[in-house]
Design an enzyme around this catalytic site. Structure first.
Site, PDB file in Angstrom:
ATOM      1  N   CYS A 146      -2.086  44.882  14.379  1.00 41.46           N
ATOM      2  CA  CYS A 146      -3.348  45.361  14.959  1.00 41.46           C
ATOM      3  C   CYS A 146      -4.501  44.438  14.557  1.00 41.46           C
ATOM      4  CB  CYS A 146      -3.628  46.799  14.530  1.00 41.46           C
ATOM      5  SG  CYS A 146      -3.728  47.015  12.745  1.00 41.46           S
ATOM      6  N   GLU A 182      -4.133  43.965  19.852  1.00 43.75           N
ATOM      7  CA  GLU A 182      -2.857  44.331  19.220  1.00 43.75           C
ATOM      8  C   GLU A 182      -1.830  43.358  19.783  1.00 43.75           C
ATOM      9  OE1 GLU A 182      -0.627  47.974  17.347  1.00 43.75           O
ATOM     10  OE2 GLU A 182      -2.748  47.870  17.832  1.00 43.75           O
TER      11      GLU A 182
END
Length: 367
Positions: free
Chosen positions: A324, A358
């Site tokens: 992330c 991400e």
């Protein structure tokens, strides 16, 4: 962009910018061009948190402008699921009419699902008593009668009141199977459900034809472990948070999966156990040496892998890494690319209209 208006006409441009940025970040590691996975342009977030502003007997949801710190009234929030948007005005109207529930309420946390279930946590700067519980029960029954599959949870300092349960059960279609996931309030879950489905299906596609077992660190509620179990002989997964471990155990049973073992320990502790540095009572009855893990899956926090875990990960022929935070991924790749090369790269637009990216990489050991 404001909380109530999404720049939908700019969706393609912002995704193109992210694709270029990720490509530039990955260029030093000879990564292939990324597979790019689009998000729905609105109603993509299954979770939302709002502060509550009181104005006499009135109250409303607010957010704070990240630059100016000014408060912004939010009556609708198109980034959040349609279910959250349907409940927001109905819930506030009910709270306005009930002083016991309204007084000292400072935050509402919504957790919704594609399956139609929704949980709301009400956070207070006051002690919660039996009268609060009674009024909350009446409110919950009233909203259920209006068609909301609702759970209400009250929170105050050192207090949590759960009227029925503190979780929702999600059902996601993943590569031809319906996957059931119990999601506990105040625990981590993937915020963008449609993107989560695409992430799971990408992970399945790049691990097709795998041999041996899978090891996963930081497994949460088993989101990836359970979906990937069909591609491996066995799966061994670690997680530290008690509610997540309990949810993962439920999810294993609910999905009738018999080749996944969850152990409650930190990645750092697991590294010590694997290297024979320490023994843990929690591992009694688990034959670590009997596992033939040829693939390791990591989905670490924003800070990335610590040095010890990065070195542990290098011992495996294949590393599947969901990140992330591509900046900490790149820092980890400085180490991992010494022994592995990137064979697959993916960009998942988990957070449209923001700077956040991400991504996923599959690394395979250099010959």
């Amino acid at each position: 962009m404001t909380p109530e208006i999404l720049p939908i006409d700019q969706y393609d441009a912002q995704l193109e910018e992210k694709t270029g940025r990720l490509g530039a970040m990955m260029a030093p590691f000879d990564a292939p061009a990324p597979a790019v996975f689009r998000s729905p342009v609105s109603h993509y977030r299954m979770r939302a948190e709002f502060r509550i502003w009181h104005d006499g007997d009135d109250l409303y949801h607010i957010m704070f402008d990240q630059q100016t710190k000014q408060r912004i009234r939010v009556d609708q929030f198109p980034a959040a699921s349609e279910l959250i948007n349907r409940l927001m005005p109905v819930l506030l109207n009910a709270l306005r009419a009930e002083p016991v529930l309204r007084r000292k309420l400072f935050q509402l946390d919504y957790l919704s699902t594609l399956s139609g279930e929704i949980a709301v946590s009400l956070l207070y700067h006051k002690a919660l008593d039996d009268e609060w519980r009674q009024r909350a029960r009446e409110l919950c029954d009233e909203l259920r009668a209006q068609g909301f599959a609702l759970q209400l949870i009250g929170r105050a300092t050192k207090t949590k009141i759960c009227l029925d349960r503190d979780y929702v059960d999600e059902c996601l279609p993943v590569a031809g199977r319906q996957m059931i996931y119990r999601q506990v309030e105040n625990s981590f879950t993937q915020p963008n459900a449609m993107m989560n489905i695409q992430m799971l299906e990408w992970a399945l596609s790049v691990t097709q034809g795998s041999t041996g077992d899978l090891l996963e660190l930081y497994c949460g509620n088993g989101n990836f472990s359970l979906a990937l179990a069909r591609n491996f002989e066995r799966v061994l997964a670690t997680e530290i948070a008690k509610p997540s471990v309990a949810a993962a155990q439920y999810n294993i049973a609910a999905n009738q999966i018999d080749n996944v073992q969850i152990i409650r320990m930190a990645a750092e502790e697991f590294t010590q156990a694997m290297n024979g540095v320490r023994q843990f009572n929690r591992l009694q009855g688990i034959d670590l040496a009997g596992y033939r893990c040829e693939t390791i899956f990591v989905d670490p926090p924003r800070s990335g892998l610590d040095d010890g875990t990065a070195k542990l990960v290098q011992a495996y022929p294949r590393i599947l890494y969901i990140s992330c935070n591509p900046e900490t991924l790149c820092a980890n790749l400085e180490t991992l690319s010494q022994t592995h090369r990137i064979s697959q790269l993916a960009l998942f637009d988990q957070f449209p209209y923001t700077h956040h990216m991400e991504c996923g990489v599959l690394l395979e050991k250099r010959q």
